[in-house]
Design an enzyme around this catalytic site. Structure first.
Site, PDB file in Angstrom:
ATOM      1  N   ASP A 187      63.366  54.158 -18.619  1.00 36.76           N
ATOM      2  CA  ASP A 187      62.021  54.705 -18.845  1.00 36.76           C
ATOM      3  C   ASP A 187      61.252  54.758 -17.529  1.00 36.76           C
ATOM      4  O   ASP A 187      60.126  54.261 -17.426  1.00 36.76           O
ATOM      5  CB  ASP A 187      61.276  53.859 -19.880  1.00 36.76           C
ATOM      6  CG  ASP A 187      59.990  54.515 -20.370  1.00 36.76           C
ATOM      7  OD1 ASP A 187      59.857  55.752 -20.223  1.00 36.76           O
ATOM      8  OD2 ASP A 187      59.112  53.801 -20.900  1.00 36.76           O
ATOM      9  N   ILE A 188      61.855  55.361 -16.530  1.00 34.52           N
ATOM     10  CA  ILE A 188      61.209  55.442 -15.215  1.00 34.52           C
ATOM     11  C   ILE A 188      60.026  56.402 -15.260  1.00 34.52           C
ATOM     12  O   ILE A 188      60.172  57.580 -15.576  1.00 34.52           O
ATOM     13  CB  ILE A 188      62.203  55.908 -14.137  1.00 34.52           C
ATOM     14  CG1 ILE A 188      63.226  54.806 -13.854  1.00 34.52           C
ATOM     15  CG2 ILE A 188      61.476  56.282 -12.845  1.00 34.52           C
ATOM     16  CD1 ILE A 188      64.199  55.150 -12.754  1.00 34.52           C
TER      17      ILE A 188
END
Length: 259
Positions: A187-188
């Protein structure tokens, strides 16, 4: 809010300040104790088998503590209703709060990927591969845990003619791509990568972290650069990949719509 004794004893008389960021169903609060800032995170046990599980994230923080710069885990607790963890605040800022040039942003994301890719996947405690994510997404759909779709405000390039989550899920089930597993953050975003005064990179919100295809993180970085920097910066990032896979990037961005 009623808290377990062990959690309440640590918090004491400190005031809990709501700290809701993002779309996670978890509750997050900040509080001060002995002139230090901490965060309390709580998730319903309904999410125990998903990447929204606070206990899952706590185990990941513990495993990563000597591998990456991540928040210090203070304590965890679970009862019949909720999972809890307390972490210590880091002395750093999210890159979303910094005034960065496109080139600086590109360099940070590339370094973040290098750090993640440097982690040996032996003994990684969690799997976040396609099978796991599709199973998780189906659980969300079946239990009506996803937000209502705004038909007037969604990404038509990802959704195409789909009008329901189940329709998109069916497509992803039928068109899954082959995987090359690496350690993935999952979940960058510009709110999950922090930089301290020494330009060291910290990673937050690691609930989705685990073994996943390399293009999960690549797809998120490309999207971040395209939306927060420029189309040209995103193209430069892709140009320096050993082998770009637009089909994989598209697949994982679609999969993200189901979380």
């Amino acid at each position: 809010m009623e808290l377990p004794n062990i959690i309440q004893q640590f918090i004491g008389n400190s005031v809990l300040e709501p700290n809701k960021i993002g779309q996670s169903p978890s509750d997050v609060y900040s509080f001060n104790r002995n002139n230090e800032t901490f965060f309390l995170k709580r998730s319903s046990t309904l999410y125990t088998e998903t990447t929204y599980s606070v206990s899952r994230e706590a185990k990941m923080l513990s495993w990563l503590s000597e591998k990456l710069k991540v928040p210090e885990l203070i304590m965890t607790f679970q009862d019949e209703q909720f999972e809890f963890m307390i972490t210590k605040a880091i002395n750093a800022k999210p890159i979303s709060a910094l005034f960065l040039t496109d080139q600086e942003l590109l360099a940070i994301y590339k370094e973040a990927l290098n750090l993640l890719n440097s982690i040996a996947i032996i003994d990684c405690p969690f799997i976040s591969n396609i099978d796991h994510r599709l199973k998780e997404s189906k659980f969300f759909i079946d239990n009506q845990l996803l937000d209502d779709i705004d038909q007037d405000d969604f990404d038509t390039e990802l959704w195409g003619d789909h009008k329901t989550y189940l329709s998109l899920w069916n497509e992803l089930t039928e068109t899954r791509v082959e995987e090359r597993l690496v350690f993935s953050h999952g979940d960058i975003t510009d709110s999950n990568i922090f930089i301290d005064k020494f330009n060291e990179i910290y990673f937050l919100d690691l609930g989705r972290a685990g073994l996943a295809d390399e293009f999960v993180d690549i797809s998120f970085v490309e999207r971040c650069l395209r939306e927060d920097a420029s189309e040209e910066t995103a193209k430069i990032f892709l140009k320096h990949l050993k082998n770009d896979r637009p089909d994989k990037r598209n697949y994982f961005l679609k999969l993200d719509e189901l979380n």
